[in-house]
Scaffold this active site. Structure first.
Site, PDB file in Angstrom:
ATOM      1  N   ARG A 250       0.819  -1.227   0.000  1.00  0.00           N
ATOM      2  CA  ARG A 250       0.000   0.000   0.000  1.00  0.00           C
ATOM      3  C   ARG A 250       0.849   1.272   0.000  1.00  0.00           C
ATOM      4  NH1 ARG A 250      -2.891  -3.557   3.157  1.00  0.00           N
ATOM      5  NH2 ARG A 250      -4.760  -4.259   2.044  1.00  0.00           N
TER       6      ARG A 250
ATOM      7  N   ARG B 162      -1.132  22.527 -14.577  1.00  0.00           N
ATOM      8  CA  ARG B 162      -0.083  21.580 -14.970  1.00  0.00           C
ATOM      9  C   ARG B 162      -0.055  21.376 -16.484  1.00  0.00           C
ATOM     10  NH1 ARG B 162       1.981  16.540 -11.233  1.00  0.00           N
ATOM     11  NH2 ARG B 162       3.470  15.711 -12.722  1.00  0.00           N
TER      12      ARG B 162
ATOM     13  N   HIS C 298       2.892  14.534 -29.504  1.00  0.00           N
ATOM     14  CA  HIS C 298       2.362  13.179 -29.264  1.00  0.00           C
ATOM     15  C   HIS C 298       1.767  12.603 -30.541  1.00  0.00           C
ATOM     16  CE1 HIS C 298       1.903  13.887 -24.656  1.00  0.00           C
ATOM     17  NE2 HIS C 298       3.051  13.322 -24.943  1.00  0.00           N
TER      18      HIS C 298
ATOM     19  N   ASN D 114       2.542  20.885 -21.160  1.00  0.00           N
ATOM     20  CA  ASN D 114       2.327  20.170 -22.422  1.00  0.00           C
ATOM     21  C   ASN D 114       2.564  21.044 -23.645  1.00  0.00           C
ATOM     22  OD1 ASN D 114       1.742  17.854 -21.100  1.00  0.00           O
ATOM     23  ND2 ASN D 114      -0.485  18.037 -21.259  1.00  0.00           N
TER      24      ASN D 114
ATOM     25  N   HIS E 117      11.350  11.156 -28.148  1.00  0.00           N
ATOM     26  CA  HIS E 117      10.276  12.002 -27.620  1.00  0.00           C
ATOM     27  C   HIS E 117      10.585  13.486 -27.806  1.00  0.00           C
ATOM     28  CE1 HIS E 117       7.046  13.344 -25.039  1.00  0.00           C
ATOM     29  NE2 HIS E 117       7.915  13.974 -24.262  1.00  0.00           N
TER      30      HIS E 117
ATOM     31  N   HIS F 257       3.372  19.416 -26.891  1.00  0.00           N
ATOM     32  CA  HIS F 257       3.091  17.983 -26.770  1.00  0.00           C
ATOM     33  C   HIS F 257       1.839  17.546 -27.527  1.00  0.00           C
ATOM     34  CE1 HIS F 257       6.254  18.305 -23.847  1.00  0.00           C
ATOM     35  NE2 HIS F 257       6.200  17.032 -23.539  1.00  0.00           N
TER      36      HIS F 257
ATOM     37  N   LYS G 208       9.287  23.345 -12.850  1.00  0.00           N
ATOM     38  CA  LYS G 208       8.407  22.169 -12.746  1.00  0.00           C
ATOM     39  C   LYS G 208       7.864  22.046 -11.324  1.00  0.00           C
ATOM     40  CE  LYS G 208       6.798  17.960 -13.875  1.00  0.00           C
ATOM     41  NZ  LYS G 208       6.894  16.818 -14.736  1.00  0.00           N
TER      42      LYS G 208
ATOM     43  N   LYS H  58       4.230  11.756 -11.256  1.00  0.00           N
ATOM     44  CA  LYS H  58       3.407  10.995 -12.214  1.00  0.00           C
ATOM     45  C   LYS H  58       4.088   9.656 -12.442  1.00  0.00           C
ATOM     46  CE  LYS H  58       0.912  14.149 -15.213  1.00  0.00           C
ATOM     47  NZ  LYS H  58       0.804  14.688 -16.574  1.00  0.00           N
TER      48      LYS H  58
ATOM     49  N   GLU I 182      -3.210  17.625 -11.486  1.00  0.00           N
ATOM     50  CA  GLU I 182      -3.752  18.030 -12.775  1.00  0.00           C
ATOM     51  C   GLU I 182      -5.246  18.338 -12.689  1.00  0.00           C
ATOM     52  OE1 GLU I 182      -2.714  15.128 -15.783  1.00  0.00           O
ATOM     53  OE2 GLU I 182      -1.311  16.571 -16.592  1.00  0.00           O
TER      54      GLU I 182
ATOM     55  N   GLU J 187      12.899  19.546 -23.917  1.00  0.00           N
ATOM     56  CA  GLU J 187      12.084  19.856 -22.734  1.00  0.00           C
ATOM     57  C   GLU J 187      12.637  21.089 -22.011  1.00  0.00           C
ATOM     58  OE1 GLU J 187       9.178  18.507 -21.792  1.00  0.00           O
ATOM     59  OE2 GLU J 187       9.124  16.695 -23.030  1.00  0.00           O
TER      60      GLU J 187
HETATM   61  N1  GLY Z   1       5.282  15.652 -17.939  1.00  0.00           N
HETATM   62  C1  GLY Z   1       4.205  16.493 -17.634  1.00  0.00           C
HETATM   63  C2  GLY Z   1       3.800  16.446 -16.203  1.00  0.00           C
HETATM   64  O1  GLY Z   1       4.520  15.962 -15.373  1.00  0.00           O
HETATM   65  O2  GLY Z   1       2.723  16.883 -15.880  1.00  0.00           O
END
Ligand code: GLY
Length: 384
Positions: free
Chosen positions: A144, A260, A271, A264, A284, A267, A245, A166, A255, A208
Protein backbone atom coordinates in the site's frame (compact mmCIF):
# COMPACT_ATOMS: atom_id res chain seq x y z
CA UNK A 1 5.54 32.22 -12.99
CA UNK A 2 6.42 35.19 -10.81
CA UNK A 3 8.95 34.33 -8.19
CA UNK A 4 10.77 31.56 -10.02
CA UNK A 5 13.94 33.45 -10.75
CA UNK A 6 14.45 35.31 -7.47
CA UNK A 7 13.97 32.04 -5.56
CA UNK A 8 16.55 30.32 -7.70
CA UNK A 9 19.08 33.12 -7.69
CA UNK A 10 19.41 32.81 -3.93
CA UNK A 11 20.69 29.28 -4.47
CA UNK A 12 22.78 29.74 -7.53
CA UNK A 13 26.51 29.13 -7.26
CA UNK A 14 26.65 27.91 -3.68
CA UNK A 15 25.52 24.81 -1.88
CA UNK A 16 22.46 25.11 0.33
CA UNK A 17 24.40 23.49 3.11
CA UNK A 18 28.17 23.36 3.20
CA UNK A 19 28.15 19.74 4.37
CA UNK A 20 26.46 18.72 1.12
CA UNK A 21 29.55 17.92 -0.91
CA UNK A 22 28.86 17.83 -4.61
CA UNK A 23 25.41 19.42 -4.28
CA UNK A 24 25.24 22.56 -6.43
CA UNK A 25 21.71 23.34 -5.38
CA UNK A 26 18.62 21.89 -3.80
CA UNK A 27 15.15 22.66 -5.09
CA UNK A 28 12.26 21.80 -2.79
CA UNK A 29 9.00 20.53 -4.16
CA UNK A 30 6.73 21.99 -1.54
CA UNK A 31 3.69 19.76 -1.09
CA UNK A 32 3.08 19.86 2.65
CA UNK A 33 3.67 16.43 4.17
CA UNK A 34 4.68 15.12 0.76
CA UNK A 35 7.44 17.72 0.21
CA UNK A 36 10.81 16.52 -0.98
CA UNK A 37 14.18 17.88 -2.06
CA UNK A 38 15.62 17.63 -5.55
CA UNK A 39 19.37 17.69 -5.17
CA UNK A 40 21.35 18.65 -8.23
CA UNK A 41 25.10 18.31 -8.45
CA UNK A 42 28.09 16.25 -9.48
CA UNK A 43 28.97 12.75 -8.25
CA UNK A 44 25.75 12.40 -6.26
CA UNK A 45 25.21 8.80 -7.36
CA UNK A 46 28.01 7.86 -4.95
CA UNK A 47 26.26 9.56 -2.05
CA UNK A 48 22.81 8.01 -1.75
CA UNK A 49 23.85 6.37 1.54
CA UNK A 50 24.38 9.82 3.10
CA UNK A 51 21.05 11.04 1.80
CA UNK A 52 19.19 7.98 3.09
CA UNK A 53 20.57 8.56 6.55
CA UNK A 54 18.33 11.63 6.66
CA UNK A 55 15.29 9.46 5.97
CA UNK A 56 14.21 7.73 9.17
CA UNK A 57 13.48 4.00 9.38
CA UNK A 58 14.88 2.63 6.16
CA UNK A 59 17.28 -0.26 6.09
CA UNK A 60 16.59 -2.14 2.89
CA UNK A 61 17.01 -0.67 -0.57
CA UNK A 62 15.94 -2.04 -3.92
CA UNK A 63 17.63 -0.47 -6.92
CA UNK A 64 15.53 -0.73 -10.07
CA UNK A 65 17.41 -0.08 -13.30
CA UNK A 66 17.57 -1.22 -16.89
CA UNK A 67 20.43 -3.16 -18.44
CA UNK A 68 22.15 0.03 -19.59
CA UNK A 69 22.05 1.90 -16.30
CA UNK A 70 22.87 -1.32 -14.43
CA UNK A 71 26.14 -1.63 -16.35
CA UNK A 72 27.04 2.05 -16.01
CA UNK A 73 25.93 3.20 -12.58
CA UNK A 74 24.38 0.51 -10.35
CA UNK A 75 27.66 -0.40 -8.62
CA UNK A 76 28.41 3.28 -7.94
CA UNK A 77 25.06 3.57 -6.15
CA UNK A 78 25.02 0.22 -4.38
CA UNK A 79 28.58 -0.14 -3.04
CA UNK A 80 28.46 2.87 -0.67
CA UNK A 81 25.03 1.70 0.49
CA UNK A 82 26.35 -1.75 1.30
CA UNK A 83 29.38 -0.28 3.08
CA UNK A 84 26.98 1.79 5.18
CA UNK A 85 25.10 -1.37 6.21
CA UNK A 86 22.05 -1.23 3.96
CA UNK A 87 20.82 -4.45 2.46
CA UNK A 88 20.50 -3.93 -1.30
CA UNK A 89 18.49 -5.84 -3.91
CA UNK A 90 18.98 -4.97 -7.58
CA UNK A 91 16.20 -5.58 -10.09
CA UNK A 92 17.10 -5.12 -13.76
CA UNK A 93 14.44 -4.65 -16.44
CA UNK A 94 14.95 -4.61 -20.21
CA UNK A 95 15.58 -1.13 -21.65
CA UNK A 96 12.77 0.62 -23.50
CA UNK A 97 9.12 1.58 -23.26
CA UNK A 98 7.98 -2.06 -23.40
CA UNK A 99 9.09 -2.41 -19.78
CA UNK A 100 6.23 -0.14 -18.69
CA UNK A 101 4.08 -3.27 -18.54
CA UNK A 102 1.95 -5.33 -16.19
CA UNK A 103 4.49 -8.15 -16.60
CA UNK A 104 7.34 -5.96 -15.31
CA UNK A 105 5.20 -4.67 -12.44
CA UNK A 106 4.61 -8.26 -11.35
CA UNK A 107 8.32 -8.95 -11.77
CA UNK A 108 9.23 -6.07 -9.42
CA UNK A 109 6.60 -6.92 -6.80
CA UNK A 110 7.59 -10.58 -6.71
CA UNK A 111 11.30 -9.82 -6.50
CA UNK A 112 10.66 -7.39 -3.64
CA UNK A 113 8.44 -9.90 -1.84
CA UNK A 114 11.06 -12.63 -2.27
CA UNK A 115 13.66 -10.25 -0.82
CA UNK A 116 11.24 -9.50 2.05
CA UNK A 117 11.23 -5.81 1.32
CA UNK A 118 9.04 -4.37 4.05
CA UNK A 119 7.86 -0.96 5.14
CA UNK A 120 11.46 -0.14 6.00
CA UNK A 121 12.24 -0.55 2.32
CA UNK A 122 13.08 2.17 -0.18
CA UNK A 123 12.70 1.79 -3.93
CA UNK A 124 15.39 3.58 -5.95
CA UNK A 125 14.53 4.27 -9.58
CA UNK A 126 17.90 4.55 -11.32
CA UNK A 127 17.25 5.35 -14.96
CA UNK A 128 15.27 7.39 -17.42
CA UNK A 129 11.55 8.01 -17.66
CA UNK A 130 10.61 4.38 -18.21
CA UNK A 131 12.33 3.14 -15.06
CA UNK A 132 11.00 6.07 -13.01
CA UNK A 133 7.41 5.57 -14.18
CA UNK A 134 7.52 1.82 -13.63
CA UNK A 135 9.36 1.72 -10.31
CA UNK A 136 7.43 4.69 -8.90
CA UNK A 137 4.11 3.09 -9.78
CA UNK A 138 5.17 -0.29 -8.40
CA UNK A 139 6.23 1.46 -5.17
CA UNK A 140 2.90 3.29 -4.94
CA UNK A 141 0.93 0.07 -4.41
CA UNK A 142 3.47 -2.38 -2.97
CA UNK A 143 2.48 -2.82 0.71
CA UNK A 144 0.00 0.00 0.00
CA UNK A 145 2.87 2.35 -0.69
CA UNK A 146 6.58 2.32 0.14
CA UNK A 147 8.96 5.23 -0.19
CA UNK A 148 10.85 5.79 -3.41
CA UNK A 149 13.78 7.85 -4.58
CA UNK A 150 14.24 9.10 -8.14
CA UNK A 151 17.76 8.98 -9.57
CA UNK A 152 17.22 10.11 -13.16
CA UNK A 153 19.98 9.31 -15.63
CA UNK A 154 18.70 11.21 -18.67
CA UNK A 155 18.34 14.96 -19.14
CA UNK A 156 14.70 14.43 -20.08
CA UNK A 157 13.95 12.65 -16.81
CA UNK A 158 15.96 15.17 -14.76
CA UNK A 159 13.96 18.16 -15.94
CA UNK A 160 10.57 16.51 -16.33
CA UNK A 161 9.44 13.00 -15.46
CA UNK A 162 11.43 12.57 -12.23
CA UNK A 163 9.69 15.60 -10.70
CA UNK A 164 6.02 15.69 -9.82
CA UNK A 165 5.05 12.13 -8.97
CA UNK A 166 3.41 10.99 -12.21
CA UNK A 167 3.97 7.25 -12.32
CA UNK A 168 2.44 4.54 -14.45
CA UNK A 169 2.58 1.90 -17.12
CA UNK A 170 1.26 1.39 -20.66
CA UNK A 171 -1.37 -1.06 -21.87
CA UNK A 172 -1.57 -2.51 -25.39
CA UNK A 173 -4.52 -0.10 -25.79
CA UNK A 174 -2.47 3.03 -25.07
CA UNK A 175 0.39 4.72 -23.24
CA UNK A 176 0.18 5.68 -19.56
CA UNK A 177 -3.33 4.29 -19.18
CA UNK A 178 -2.71 2.99 -15.65
CA UNK A 179 -0.91 5.03 -13.05
CA UNK A 180 -0.93 7.16 -9.94
CA UNK A 181 0.28 10.43 -8.54
CA UNK A 182 2.83 9.26 -6.03
CA UNK A 183 5.60 11.61 -5.00
CA UNK A 184 9.12 10.38 -4.31
CA UNK A 185 10.73 11.23 -0.98
CA UNK A 186 13.92 12.45 -2.67
CA UNK A 187 15.27 13.08 -6.16
CA UNK A 188 19.02 12.91 -6.67
CA UNK A 189 20.27 14.35 -9.96
CA UNK A 190 23.91 13.61 -10.73
CA UNK A 191 24.90 15.67 -13.77
CA UNK A 192 28.01 13.52 -14.24
CA UNK A 193 25.85 10.66 -15.55
CA UNK A 194 24.89 12.83 -18.52
CA UNK A 195 28.46 12.44 -19.84
CA UNK A 196 27.39 8.90 -20.80
CA UNK A 197 24.25 9.97 -22.61
CA UNK A 198 24.37 9.57 -26.41
CA UNK A 199 24.38 13.07 -27.99
CA UNK A 200 21.02 12.47 -29.66
CA UNK A 201 19.43 11.59 -26.31
CA UNK A 202 20.96 14.69 -24.76
CA UNK A 203 19.51 16.86 -27.52
CA UNK A 204 16.13 15.20 -27.01
CA UNK A 205 16.28 16.29 -23.35
CA UNK A 206 17.16 19.82 -24.45
CA UNK A 207 13.75 20.02 -26.16
CA UNK A 208 12.08 19.86 -22.73
CA UNK A 209 14.57 22.44 -21.43
CA UNK A 210 13.61 24.78 -24.28
CA UNK A 211 9.96 24.15 -23.41
CA UNK A 212 10.53 25.70 -19.98
CA UNK A 213 12.16 28.66 -21.71
CA UNK A 214 9.00 29.15 -23.74
CA UNK A 215 6.42 28.71 -20.98
CA UNK A 216 8.17 30.29 -18.02
CA UNK A 217 11.71 31.63 -18.20
CA UNK A 218 12.97 33.08 -21.51
CA UNK A 219 16.52 33.37 -20.14
CA UNK A 220 16.64 29.58 -20.61
CA UNK A 221 16.35 30.18 -24.36
CA UNK A 222 19.40 32.45 -24.27
CA UNK A 223 21.41 29.81 -22.40
CA UNK A 224 20.19 27.07 -24.75
CA UNK A 225 21.05 29.18 -27.81
CA UNK A 226 24.70 29.35 -26.83
CA UNK A 227 25.26 25.88 -28.31
CA UNK A 228 27.80 23.94 -26.23
CA UNK A 229 27.03 24.04 -22.52
CA UNK A 230 29.64 24.08 -19.78
CA UNK A 231 28.93 22.01 -16.67
CA UNK A 232 28.12 25.25 -14.86
CA UNK A 233 25.67 26.37 -17.53
CA UNK A 234 24.06 22.93 -17.58
CA UNK A 235 23.68 22.97 -13.80
CA UNK A 236 21.96 26.31 -14.02
CA UNK A 237 19.68 25.15 -16.83
CA UNK A 238 18.65 21.98 -15.00
CA UNK A 239 18.09 23.87 -11.75
CA UNK A 240 15.92 26.48 -13.46
CA UNK A 241 13.83 23.80 -15.18
CA UNK A 242 13.41 21.79 -11.99
CA UNK A 243 12.38 24.93 -10.15
CA UNK A 244 9.73 25.73 -12.73
CA UNK A 245 8.41 22.17 -12.75
CA UNK A 246 8.32 22.17 -8.94
CA UNK A 247 6.31 25.37 -8.91
CA UNK A 248 3.79 24.09 -11.45
CA UNK A 249 3.39 20.82 -9.52
CA UNK A 250 2.94 22.73 -6.28
CA UNK A 251 0.10 24.68 -7.89
CA UNK A 252 -1.62 21.71 -9.53
CA UNK A 253 -0.26 18.45 -8.18
CA UNK A 254 -3.00 16.21 -9.55
CA UNK A 255 -3.75 18.03 -12.78
CA UNK A 256 -7.05 19.40 -11.47
CA UNK A 257 -6.82 23.14 -12.07
CA UNK A 258 -5.36 23.03 -15.57
CA UNK A 259 -2.12 24.75 -14.49
CA UNK A 260 -0.08 21.58 -14.97
CA UNK A 261 -1.27 21.50 -18.53
CA UNK A 262 1.16 24.28 -19.51
CA UNK A 263 3.87 21.62 -19.28
CA UNK A 264 2.33 20.17 -22.42
CA UNK A 265 3.52 23.02 -24.65
CA UNK A 266 4.51 21.31 -27.91
CA UNK A 267 3.09 17.98 -26.77
CA UNK A 268 -0.31 18.08 -28.50
CA UNK A 269 1.30 17.93 -31.92
CA UNK A 270 4.39 16.14 -30.57
CA UNK A 271 2.36 13.18 -29.26
CA UNK A 272 0.47 12.97 -32.56
CA UNK A 273 3.78 12.91 -34.45
CA UNK A 274 5.06 10.14 -32.19
CA UNK A 275 1.89 8.11 -32.66
CA UNK A 276 1.89 8.69 -36.43
CA UNK A 277 5.47 7.52 -36.73
CA UNK A 278 4.78 4.41 -34.67
CA UNK A 279 6.98 5.57 -31.75
CA UNK A 280 9.99 4.37 -33.69
CA UNK A 281 12.01 6.80 -35.75
CA UNK A 282 11.80 9.79 -33.45
CA UNK A 283 12.85 10.35 -29.87
CA UNK A 284 10.28 12.00 -27.62
CA UNK A 285 12.16 15.30 -27.50
CA UNK A 286 12.51 15.40 -31.27
CA UNK A 287 8.75 15.02 -31.70
CA UNK A 288 8.19 17.66 -29.00
CA UNK A 289 10.62 20.03 -30.78
CA UNK A 290 8.54 19.84 -33.96
CA UNK A 291 5.38 20.17 -31.86
CA UNK A 292 6.78 23.26 -30.15
CA UNK A 293 7.63 24.85 -33.45
CA UNK A 294 4.05 24.19 -34.65
CA UNK A 295 2.64 25.62 -31.40
CA UNK A 296 4.97 28.63 -31.67
CA UNK A 297 3.70 29.37 -35.19
CA UNK A 298 0.10 29.10 -33.98
CA UNK A 299 0.98 31.40 -31.08
CA UNK A 300 2.37 33.97 -33.53
CA UNK A 301 -0.78 33.82 -35.66
CA UNK A 302 -3.35 33.60 -32.87
CA UNK A 303 -2.20 34.66 -29.45
CA UNK A 304 0.27 37.51 -29.81
CA UNK A 305 3.74 35.91 -29.82
CA UNK A 306 5.95 38.42 -31.64
CA UNK A 307 8.13 37.62 -34.65
CA UNK A 308 11.21 38.32 -32.53
CA UNK A 309 10.07 35.85 -29.86
CA UNK A 310 9.26 33.28 -32.53
CA UNK A 311 12.81 33.68 -33.79
CA UNK A 312 14.25 33.15 -30.29
CA UNK A 313 12.47 29.79 -30.10
CA UNK A 314 13.69 28.90 -33.59
CA UNK A 315 17.29 29.80 -32.73
CA UNK A 316 17.23 27.75 -29.53
CA UNK A 317 15.96 24.69 -31.43
CA UNK A 318 18.57 25.18 -34.17
CA UNK A 319 21.40 25.68 -31.65
CA UNK A 320 20.58 22.39 -29.99
CA UNK A 321 20.29 20.54 -33.30
CA UNK A 322 16.60 19.83 -32.84
CA UNK A 323 14.18 19.40 -35.76
CA UNK A 324 11.60 22.08 -36.58
CA UNK A 325 10.06 20.22 -39.49
CA UNK A 326 9.64 16.67 -40.72
CA UNK A 327 9.60 16.61 -44.52
CA UNK A 328 7.43 13.91 -46.00
CA UNK A 329 5.62 13.14 -42.72
CA UNK A 330 2.25 11.52 -43.39
CA UNK A 331 -0.12 14.39 -42.56
CA UNK A 332 -3.19 12.15 -42.59
CA UNK A 333 -1.68 9.93 -39.92
CA UNK A 334 -0.87 12.95 -37.75
CA UNK A 335 -4.42 14.22 -38.28
CA UNK A 336 -5.83 10.81 -37.26
CA UNK A 337 -3.68 10.76 -34.12
CA UNK A 338 -4.92 14.26 -33.21
CA UNK A 339 -8.51 13.04 -33.65
CA UNK A 340 -7.91 10.07 -31.34
CA UNK A 341 -6.49 12.49 -28.78
CA UNK A 342 -9.51 14.76 -29.24
CA UNK A 343 -11.95 11.87 -28.63
CA UNK A 344 -10.07 10.87 -25.49
CA UNK A 345 -10.31 14.43 -24.15
CA UNK A 346 -14.07 14.91 -24.29
CA UNK A 347 -14.01 16.01 -27.92
CA UNK A 348 -11.95 19.14 -27.45
CA UNK A 349 -8.36 19.43 -28.49
CA UNK A 350 -6.62 21.82 -26.16
CA UNK A 351 -3.44 23.57 -27.26
CA UNK A 352 -0.93 25.30 -25.06
CA UNK A 353 -0.02 28.50 -26.90
CA UNK A 354 2.01 31.55 -25.88
CA UNK A 355 0.81 35.12 -25.54
CA UNK A 356 4.48 35.96 -25.20
CA UNK A 357 7.53 34.10 -23.97
CA UNK A 358 6.83 33.03 -20.39
CA UNK A 359 3.10 33.63 -20.70
CA UNK A 360 1.27 30.47 -21.80
CA UNK A 361 -2.45 30.16 -22.45
CA UNK A 362 -4.76 27.24 -23.20
CA UNK A 363 -6.75 27.44 -26.44
CA UNK A 364 -9.35 25.07 -27.85
CA UNK A 365 -10.18 27.13 -30.94
CA UNK A 366 -7.49 26.09 -33.40
CA UNK A 367 -9.36 25.73 -36.70
CA UNK A 368 -8.77 23.02 -39.34
CA UNK A 369 -7.47 25.79 -41.64
CA UNK A 370 -4.93 26.96 -39.07
CA UNK A 371 -3.85 23.39 -38.50
CA UNK A 372 -3.43 22.87 -42.24
CA UNK A 373 -1.24 25.98 -42.32
CA UNK A 374 0.91 24.58 -39.50
CA UNK A 375 1.22 21.30 -41.43
CA UNK A 376 2.46 23.23 -44.49
CA UNK A 377 5.34 24.56 -42.38
CA UNK A 378 6.25 21.55 -40.26
CA UNK A 379 5.48 18.71 -42.67
CA UNK A 380 6.59 20.08 -46.06
CA UNK A 381 5.63 17.82 -48.93
CA UNK A 382 7.73 16.24 -51.59
CA UNK A 383 11.19 16.51 -50.07
CA UNK A 384 11.25 13.48 -47.77
N1 GLY B 1 5.28 15.65 -17.94
C1 GLY B 1 4.20 16.49 -17.63
C2 GLY B 1 3.80 16.45 -16.20
O1 GLY B 1 4.52 15.96 -15.37
O2 GLY B 1 2.72 16.88 -15.88
Amino acid sequence: MDGVIPKLLRWRGRPMDKSDKGVACTVWVDLGKRSYPVRIGVGLRHRLDEELQRIPGCSKVTVVCDETTAALFADDVEKPLQRAGYSVVRVVVPPGELSKSVAQLENLWRRWAQAQLGRDGVVVALGGGVVGDLAGFAASVYLRGVRWVGMPTTLLAMVDSAIGGKTGIDLPEGKNLVGSFYQPCLVLEDLEVLDHLPPREFRSGMAEVIKYGCIADPSILSLASSGHLSREALTELVARCVQIKAQVVEEDEQEKTGKRMILNFGHTLGHAVEAASGYQKLLHGEAVAVGMWGAALLSHWKSGLSAEELDRIYQALVSQGLPRELPGMNREKVQDALLVDKKKRNHTLRWVLLRSLGSPCIRDDVTPQELERVFEFVFPRGTG
